[in-house]
Design a protein around this motif. Structure first.
Motif, PDB file in Angstrom:
ATOM      1  N   TYR A 190       0.764  -1.211  -0.101  1.00 19.35           N
ATOM      2  CA  TYR A 190      -0.127   0.206  -0.239  1.00 19.35           C
ATOM      3  C   TYR A 190       0.770   1.278   0.093  1.00 19.35           C
ATOM      4  O   TYR A 190       1.838   1.173   0.346  1.00 19.35           O
ATOM      5  N   ALA A 191       0.400   2.232  -0.460  1.00 23.12           N
ATOM      6  CA  ALA A 191       0.709   3.548  -0.556  1.00 23.12           C
ATOM      7  C   ALA A 191      -0.263   4.821  -0.242  1.00 23.12           C
ATOM      8  O   ALA A 191      -1.557   4.331  -0.304  1.00 23.12           O
ATOM      9  N   ALA A 192       0.031   5.900   0.123  1.00 26.37           N
ATOM     10  CA  ALA A 192      -0.830   6.996   0.142  1.00 26.37           C
ATOM     11  C   ALA A 192      -1.077   7.672  -1.279  1.00 26.37           C
ATOM     12  O   ALA A 192      -0.032   8.067  -1.852  1.00 26.37           O
ATOM     13  N   ARG A 193      -2.322   7.836  -1.753  1.00 30.85           N
ATOM     14  CA  ARG A 193      -2.610   8.216  -3.186  1.00 30.85           C
ATOM     15  C   ARG A 193      -3.475   9.333  -2.886  1.00 30.85           C
ATOM     16  O   ARG A 193      -4.705   9.061  -2.388  1.00 30.85           O
ATOM     17  N   VAL A 194      -3.354  10.613  -3.594  1.00 32.44           N
ATOM     18  CA  VAL A 194      -4.357  11.529  -3.761  1.00 32.44           C
ATOM     19  C   VAL A 194      -4.494  11.864  -5.300  1.00 32.44           C
ATOM     20  O   VAL A 194      -3.666  12.186  -6.011  1.00 32.44           O
ATOM     21  N   HIS A 195      -5.805  12.195  -5.827  1.00 31.89           N
ATOM     22  CA  HIS A 195      -5.919  12.453  -7.163  1.00 31.89           C
ATOM     23  C   HIS A 195      -7.073  13.359  -7.123  1.00 31.89           C
ATOM     24  O   HIS A 195      -8.086  13.294  -6.289  1.00 31.89           O
ATOM     25  N   GLY A 196      -7.065  14.027  -8.372  1.00 32.67           N
ATOM     26  CA  GLY A 196      -8.269  15.092  -8.268  1.00 32.67           C
ATOM     27  C   GLY A 196      -7.907  15.999  -9.626  1.00 32.67           C
ATOM     28  O   GLY A 196      -6.984  16.159 -10.238  1.00 32.67           O
ATOM     29  N   THR A 197      -8.440  17.263  -9.515  1.00 29.51           N
ATOM     30  CA  THR A 197      -8.424  18.405 -10.285  1.00 29.51           C
ATOM     31  C   THR A 197      -8.409  19.585  -9.269  1.00 29.51           C
ATOM     32  O   THR A 197      -9.394  19.894  -8.855  1.00 29.51           O
ATOM     33  N   LEU A 198      -7.397  20.509  -9.880  1.00 32.77           N
ATOM     34  CA  LEU A 198      -7.372  22.011  -9.099  1.00 32.77           C
ATOM     35  C   LEU A 198      -8.261  22.647  -9.873  1.00 32.77           C
ATOM     36  O   LEU A 198      -8.350  22.708 -11.001  1.00 32.77           O
ATOM     37  N   ALA A 199      -8.926  23.776  -9.184  1.00 35.44           N
ATOM     38  CA  ALA A 199      -9.755  24.773  -9.739  1.00 35.44           C
ATOM     39  C   ALA A 199      -8.665  25.783 -10.629  1.00 35.44           C
ATOM     40  O   ALA A 199      -7.530  26.007 -10.116  1.00 35.44           O
ATOM     41  N   ASN A 200      -9.282  26.693 -11.304  1.00 34.80           N
ATOM     42  CA  ASN A 200      -8.454  27.759 -11.733  1.00 34.80           C
ATOM     43  C   ASN A 200      -8.578  28.957 -11.027  1.00 34.80           C
ATOM     44  O   ASN A 200      -9.585  29.296 -10.185  1.00 34.80           O
ATOM     45  N   GLY A 201      -7.512  29.592 -10.678  1.00 34.32           N
ATOM     46  CA  GLY A 201      -7.670  30.773  -9.550  1.00 34.32           C
ATOM     47  C   GLY A 201      -6.331  31.024  -9.127  1.00 34.32           C
ATOM     48  O   GLY A 201      -5.143  30.275  -9.254  1.00 34.32           O
TER      49      GLY A 201
END
Length: 245
Positions: free
Chosen positions: A104-115
């Motif tokens: 196992y490992a730590a994983r974060v994923h997603g999308t940043l807003a513009n700003g």
């Protein structure tokens, strides 16, 4: 060109020469500087490793007075992150496929807003309830990290201390933590950062002490700051290094 170490990181073999006694990293069987295989932390193993994700839970390893929690975080500008951020009620979950052949490992994923102020990432606190931890017995921090194939490649390691974290009761312009920018590859790489090479960002923050206070640090954060970017960041085998006698 491969860049296995971040801007201020030192190659592991250099660290071996700086370490002392039974606490030195790797002993006489040090891996190559950009090794991705298993490695030996020598006499520091049990007390220096902060989190290896192998418990598959949302708490760091309970040792040497540590026992805080891990979490995802994000801004209030419309960015997204998985697992759900702690401030939104989320409980962190680990992902399969860790560094050095681990589960196992730590994983974060997603999308940043513009700003102008957008961010998201993965963090851990050293104690619970959140408070300062004395890491002055060590020279710095080390971790393995990588990115997904379509991810933003730059993250910032942040190490909040008593002068930059609002819980320290000192800062009037908080969150400009001591840290360093890290350029990730798609393959697991180890990154090693001495405390005395971490710095604040220019132009803001109050106070601006000359160096981090390693005797009162509040945790670690791995933060993405690229507006509009998708991110897929993996972190594993977070530890201190360089035990002092």
């Amino acid at each position: 060109m491969r860049r296995p170490y971040a801007r201020w990181a030192l190659p592991l073999n250099t660290l071996l020469a700086m370490s002392s006694g039974g606490c030195e990293l790797g002993g006489s069987q040090a891996p190559e500087a950009n090794a991705v295989g298993a490695f030996d932390l020598g006499g520091c193993t049990l007390e220096a490793v902060v989190e290896d994700s192998e418990d598959n839970d949302h708490r760091i390893l309970e040792r040497s007075g540590r026992g805080g929690y891990v979490y995802a975080f994000l801004d209030e500008a419309g960015s997204t992150v998985e697992p759900v951020a702690g401030r939104l009620g989320g409980t962190f979950s680990q992902a399969e496929g860790g560094a050095n052949g681990s589960m196992y490992a730590a994983r974060v994923h997603g999308t940043l807003a513009n700003g102008s102020i957008t961010f998201a990432g993965y963090g851990l606190n050293f104690v619970d309830p959140k408070g300062p931890y004395d890491a002055s017995a060590y020279d710095g921090v080390a971790f393995f990290a990588r990115r997904g194939p379509d991810s933003a490649s730059t993250i910032r390691l942040k190490v909040p201390d008593a002068s930059t974290d609002p819980d320290g009761g000192i800062c009037t312009e908080c969150f400009n933590d001591f840290g360093a920018d890290v350029e990730l590859e798609e393959e697991w790489q180890q990154y090693v950062f001495p405390f005395d090479r971490l710095g604040q960002l220019a132009g803001w923050g109050s106070p601006r002490p000359g160096s981090i206070d390693a005797s009162a640090i509040y945790g670690l954060q791995f933060q993405v700051n690229s507006p509009g970017a998708s991110f897929d960041i993996w972190v594993d085998d977070v530890s201190f290094y360089g035990c002092k006698q």
